[in-house]
Write a protein that holds these residues in place. Structure first.
Motif, PDB file in Angstrom:
ATOM      1  N   THR A  37       4.590 -44.306  27.278  1.00 32.68           N
ATOM      2  CA  THR A  37       6.306 -44.196  26.610  1.00 32.68           C
ATOM      3  C   THR A  37       6.656 -42.582  26.023  1.00 32.68           C
ATOM      4  O   THR A  37       8.214 -43.071  26.091  1.00 32.68           O
ATOM      5  CB  THR A  37       5.204 -44.705  24.760  1.00 32.68           C
ATOM      6  OG1 THR A  37       4.197 -45.783  25.306  1.00 32.68           O
ATOM      7  CG2 THR A  37       5.842 -44.872  23.830  1.00 32.68           C
ATOM      8  N   GLU A  38       5.670 -41.523  26.223  1.00 32.44           N
ATOM      9  CA  GLU A  38       6.529 -40.343  25.397  1.00 32.44           C
ATOM     10  C   GLU A  38       7.722 -40.252  27.061  1.00 32.44           C
ATOM     11  O   GLU A  38       8.189 -39.894  26.826  1.00 32.44           O
ATOM     12  CB  GLU A  38       5.235 -39.682  25.224  1.00 32.44           C
ATOM     13  CG  GLU A  38       4.740 -39.574  23.959  1.00 32.44           C
ATOM     14  CD  GLU A  38       3.672 -38.319  23.813  1.00 32.44           C
ATOM     15  OE1 GLU A  38       3.442 -38.757  22.538  1.00 32.44           O
ATOM     16  OE2 GLU A  38       3.591 -37.403  24.993  1.00 32.44           O
ATOM     17  N   VAL A  39       6.759 -40.968  28.208  1.00 32.56           N
ATOM     18  CA  VAL A  39       7.222 -40.224  29.257  1.00 32.56           C
ATOM     19  C   VAL A  39       8.706 -40.778  29.042  1.00 32.56           C
ATOM     20  O   VAL A  39      10.343 -40.067  29.540  1.00 32.56           O
ATOM     21  CB  VAL A  39       6.787 -40.021  30.492  1.00 32.56           C
ATOM     22  CG1 VAL A  39       7.910 -40.519  31.659  1.00 32.56           C
ATOM     23  CG2 VAL A  39       5.264 -38.851  30.801  1.00 32.56           C
ATOM     24  N   GLU A  40       8.676 -42.238  29.317  1.00 34.49           N
ATOM     25  CA  GLU A  40       9.870 -43.121  29.282  1.00 34.49           C
ATOM     26  C   GLU A  40      10.834 -42.412  28.028  1.00 34.49           C
ATOM     27  O   GLU A  40      11.913 -42.281  28.500  1.00 34.49           O
ATOM     28  CB  GLU A  40       9.647 -44.550  29.240  1.00 34.49           C
ATOM     29  CG  GLU A  40       9.033 -44.998  30.459  1.00 34.49           C
ATOM     30  CD  GLU A  40       7.909 -46.772  29.953  1.00 34.49           C
ATOM     31  OE1 GLU A  40       7.944 -46.705  31.162  1.00 34.49           O
ATOM     32  OE2 GLU A  40       8.537 -47.152  29.053  1.00 34.49           O
ATOM     33  N   GLY A  41      10.509 -41.732  27.467  1.00 31.69           N
ATOM     34  CA  GLY A  41      10.998 -41.169  25.954  1.00 31.69           C
ATOM     35  C   GLY A  41      11.854 -40.317  26.477  1.00 31.69           C
ATOM     36  O   GLY A  41      13.205 -39.875  26.434  1.00 31.69           O
ATOM     37  N   LEU A  42      10.783 -39.638  27.453  1.00 35.10           N
ATOM     38  CA  LEU A  42      11.428 -38.111  27.281  1.00 35.10           C
ATOM     39  C   LEU A  42      12.764 -38.562  27.846  1.00 35.10           C
ATOM     40  O   LEU A  42      13.869 -38.087  28.493  1.00 35.10           O
ATOM     41  CB  LEU A  42      10.398 -37.753  27.864  1.00 35.10           C
ATOM     42  CG  LEU A  42       9.983 -36.822  27.452  1.00 35.10           C
ATOM     43  CD1 LEU A  42       8.681 -36.457  27.955  1.00 35.10           C
ATOM     44  CD2 LEU A  42      10.618 -35.460  26.046  1.00 35.10           C
ATOM     45  N   VAL A  43      13.130 -39.147  29.558  1.00 37.46           N
ATOM     46  CA  VAL A  43      13.752 -39.500  30.388  1.00 37.46           C
ATOM     47  C   VAL A  43      14.837 -40.449  30.069  1.00 37.46           C
ATOM     48  O   VAL A  43      15.931 -39.836  30.149  1.00 37.46           O
ATOM     49  CB  VAL A  43      13.268 -40.831  31.082  1.00 37.46           C
ATOM     50  CG1 VAL A  43      13.826 -41.797  32.421  1.00 37.46           C
ATOM     51  CG2 VAL A  43      12.295 -39.881  32.249  1.00 37.46           C
ATOM     52  N   ASP A  44      15.239 -41.303  29.352  1.00 37.65           N
ATOM     53  CA  ASP A  44      16.172 -41.812  27.925  1.00 37.65           C
ATOM     54  C   ASP A  44      16.477 -40.743  28.170  1.00 37.65           C
ATOM     55  O   ASP A  44      17.968 -41.091  27.135  1.00 37.65           O
ATOM     56  CB  ASP A  44      15.189 -43.117  27.612  1.00 37.65           C
ATOM     57  CG  ASP A  44      14.600 -44.030  27.579  1.00 37.65           C
ATOM     58  OD1 ASP A  44      14.728 -45.115  28.946  1.00 37.65           O
ATOM     59  OD2 ASP A  44      14.347 -44.268  27.107  1.00 37.65           O
ATOM     60  N   ARG A  45      16.376 -40.011  27.219  1.00 38.38           N
ATOM     61  CA  ARG A  45      17.250 -38.938  26.869  1.00 38.38           C
ATOM     62  C   ARG A  45      17.777 -37.525  27.177  1.00 38.38           C
ATOM     63  O   ARG A  45      18.327 -36.812  26.855  1.00 38.38           O
ATOM     64  CB  ARG A  45      16.128 -37.826  25.320  1.00 38.38           C
ATOM     65  CG  ARG A  45      16.347 -38.882  24.084  1.00 38.38           C
ATOM     66  CD  ARG A  45      14.706 -38.690  22.974  1.00 38.38           C
ATOM     67  NE  ARG A  45      14.976 -40.504  22.238  1.00 38.38           N
ATOM     68  CZ  ARG A  45      14.324 -41.335  22.657  1.00 38.38           C
ATOM     69  NH1 ARG A  45      14.208 -41.630  23.507  1.00 38.38           N
ATOM     70  NH2 ARG A  45      14.086 -42.095  21.645  1.00 38.38           N
ATOM     71  N   GLY A  46      17.421 -38.223  28.698  1.00 34.82           N
ATOM     72  CA  GLY A  46      18.490 -37.041  29.436  1.00 34.82           C
ATOM     73  C   GLY A  46      17.625 -35.962  30.330  1.00 34.82           C
ATOM     74  O   GLY A  46      17.634 -35.294  31.220  1.00 34.82           O
ATOM     75  N   HIS A  47      16.351 -36.359  29.959  1.00 39.15           N
ATOM     76  CA  HIS A  47      15.417 -34.974  30.639  1.00 39.15           C
ATOM     77  C   HIS A  47      14.739 -34.838  31.865  1.00 39.15           C
ATOM     78  O   HIS A  47      14.157 -36.480  32.114  1.00 39.15           O
ATOM     79  CB  HIS A  47      14.002 -34.484  29.799  1.00 39.15           C
ATOM     80  CG  HIS A  47      15.190 -33.877  28.606  1.00 39.15           C
ATOM     81  ND1 HIS A  47      15.554 -33.161  27.795  1.00 39.15           N
ATOM     82  CD2 HIS A  47      14.784 -35.156  27.180  1.00 39.15           C
ATOM     83  CE1 HIS A  47      15.578 -32.857  26.595  1.00 39.15           C
ATOM     84  NE2 HIS A  47      15.227 -33.905  26.010  1.00 39.15           N
ATOM     85  N   GLU A  48      14.609 -33.935  32.523  1.00 35.11           N
ATOM     86  CA  GLU A  48      13.749 -34.889  34.403  1.00 35.11           C
ATOM     87  C   GLU A  48      12.232 -34.540  33.668  1.00 35.11           C
ATOM     88  O   GLU A  48      12.040 -33.173  33.155  1.00 35.11           O
ATOM     89  CB  GLU A  48      14.810 -33.905  34.465  1.00 35.11           C
ATOM     90  CG  GLU A  48      13.935 -33.995  36.370  1.00 35.11           C
ATOM     91  CD  GLU A  48      14.910 -33.190  37.635  1.00 35.11           C
ATOM     92  OE1 GLU A  48      14.777 -32.518  38.492  1.00 35.11           O
ATOM     93  OE2 GLU A  48      14.988 -31.547  37.209  1.00 35.11           O
ATOM     94  N   VAL A  49      11.706 -35.459  34.089  1.00 33.84           N
ATOM     95  CA  VAL A  49      10.034 -35.782  34.033  1.00 33.84           C
ATOM     96  C   VAL A  49       9.516 -35.346  35.802  1.00 33.84           C
ATOM     97  O   VAL A  49      10.001 -36.138  36.299  1.00 33.84           O
ATOM     98  CB  VAL A  49       9.767 -36.280  33.116  1.00 33.84           C
ATOM     99  CG1 VAL A  49       8.206 -36.485  33.179  1.00 33.84           C
ATOM    100  CG2 VAL A  49      10.405 -36.064  31.763  1.00 33.84           C
TER     101      VAL A  49
END
Length: 426
Positions: A37-49
């Motif tokens: 959930t956190e990874v998807e949240g980071l991706v949704d906010r434009g961060h590269e993961v």
């Protein structure tokens, strides 16, 4: 959707390395699920993961391109091999070279590590970026509790020996990390009690988060019961837990014997698997409530929101070491009130909604009293309150900005330090 406690988020785009022992879907509960959930949240906010995990099955690919992020795996003993238990050593000695290789490709700004042996592997890498080490629970204490309940059988002496190594590794890596993230005030206390040398100024408390879209609100629990095979004409208490030591399932089953005095047709539905299942089934028979207890086994993740939404109340009967309780906020997100013991982080997570949802203590009698009371007081209004609380405090929109803001702080701190060239993360 507006969230009252939503945190303003720094806008700088980050390249984040996430390191975890196991990841979705090879492990579907606990850390793996919350981290997804956190990874998807980071991706949704434009961060590269970029996510790194160990290979738990030899058939799994070394690299996967997933929606919005990359997943890499390093070799580790498969579960069907006799030397599987050596996998922590593989993390220490194989992770570093993979991190170095990927850092040359991605140029990571910050790391986010969730396992002590992987933290040890990361610290061996010649890669100059800061990282946060998440202290989910004192790993040695969890092993001690499992030893007390007979989990390891004839392997117990070996487990005791290895536990000393685990404790030293965890202590060293917590000290070396640029920051330590805890999920609750209770777990912060556990951290300082066990590892006194940790610099308190580098500890950050950030709760777990829940996908409130997936764990959707259900106003009427009975409307979903036929779909998943639960009775529509009985009050239902649900718990979803690993059937292992410290979870309090045995006490919960015993409490149902008292609850049946007021609600003779109550059904306790227990989701989850673990080494204590046969003992718990025997407890249900010996307490005379075999007809009031149903063991659901492992509940597939795609069905879990339906089970939460189908229950009148969710029970969190923890006896020891509740670091946060992901199932608590998943249930609340679905609108189902959670009755729990005043143990670990339960007073923070459950009590933040209503202190009355906590039993007086962790005894069978107190738990039975609270369950009976809230079966009587369950209402549509309470379900709406549960949902609003989950949205306000634990939604992705609230929690992920706190994580990224903390990452930005680590990056800024790193940029102000003098550098002598490539080095390990800390």
């Amino acid at each position: 959707m507006s969230h009252a406690n939503q945190i303003p988020e720094m806008n700088d785009r980050l390249t984040v390395l996430v390191v975890t022992d196991v990841f979705w879907p090879q492990r579907t509960g606990g850390i793996s699920k919350s981290l997804l959930t956190e990874v998807e949240g980071l991706v949704d906010r434009g961060h590269e993961v970029v996510v790194i995990t160990r290979k738990v099955d030899s058939e799994l690919p070394d690299h996967e391109e997933r929606p919005g992020y990359d997943l890499f795996r390093y070799d580790s003993p498969p579960k069907d091999r006799i030397y599987y238990q050596l996998y922590p050593l593989y993390s220490v000695y194989r992770l570093g070279s993979l991190v170095e290789e990927l850092h040359r490709q991605y140029d990571f700004d910050v790391g986010y590590v969730h396992n002590p042996f992987q933290a040890a592997g990361l610290s061996r890498a010649a890669a100059d970026f800061p990282y946060a080490n998440v202290f989910h629970a004192p790993t040695p204490r969890e092993i001690e509790l499992d030893l007390e309940r007979g989990k390891y059988g004839w392997k117990a002496p070996f487990a005791q020996l290895v536990n000393g190594l685990i404790e030293r590794t965890e202590a060293n890596q917590l000290e070396e990390a640029n920051s330590v993230i805890v999920r609750s005030e209770f777990m912060q206390t556990q951290l300082f009690d066990r590892y006194e040398r940790i610099d308190r100024s580098k500890v950050e408390r950030i709760p777990l988060c829940v996908d409130t879209d997936r764990f959707a609100f259900r106003e009427d629990p009975r409307k979903v019961r036929e779909e998943i095979g639960l009775p529509t004409d009985r009050p239902i208490v649900l718990t979803v837990r690993r059937l292992v030591a410290r979870m309090g399932i045995e006490n919960l089953i015993k409490s149902i014997a008292s609850v049946t005095e007021q609600y003779p047709d109550v059904l306790l539905a227990i989701g989850g698997k673990g080494y204590l299942r046969s003992k718990l089934e025997s407890t249900a028979h010996s307490q005379g409530v075999a007809n009031n207890v149903e063991f659901l086994g492992f509940i597939p993740e795609e069905d879990l929101p339906k089970y939460y939404g189908a229950a009148d109340i969710f029970a969190m009967p923890t006896e020891q070491l509740e670091g946060f309780g992901l199932s608590t906020i998943e249930s609340l997100s679905c609108g189902t009130p959670v009755v729990g013991t005043p143990v670990g982080a339960n007073p923070e997570v459950i009590g933040g909604l209503d202190d009355e949802l906590l039993s007086a203590d962790a005894s069978v009698e107190s738990l039975a009293h609270s369950i009976s009371r809230w079966l009587q007081n369950a209402s549509v209004d309470l379900r709406h309150r549960c949902r609003a609380y989950a949205e306000s405090e634990f939604a992705v929109e609230t929690v992920v900005p706190r994580i990224t803001n903390h990452f930005q702080e680590l990056v800024e701190e790193q940029s102000t330090r003098p550098s002598d060239g490539p080095q390990s993360p800390r």
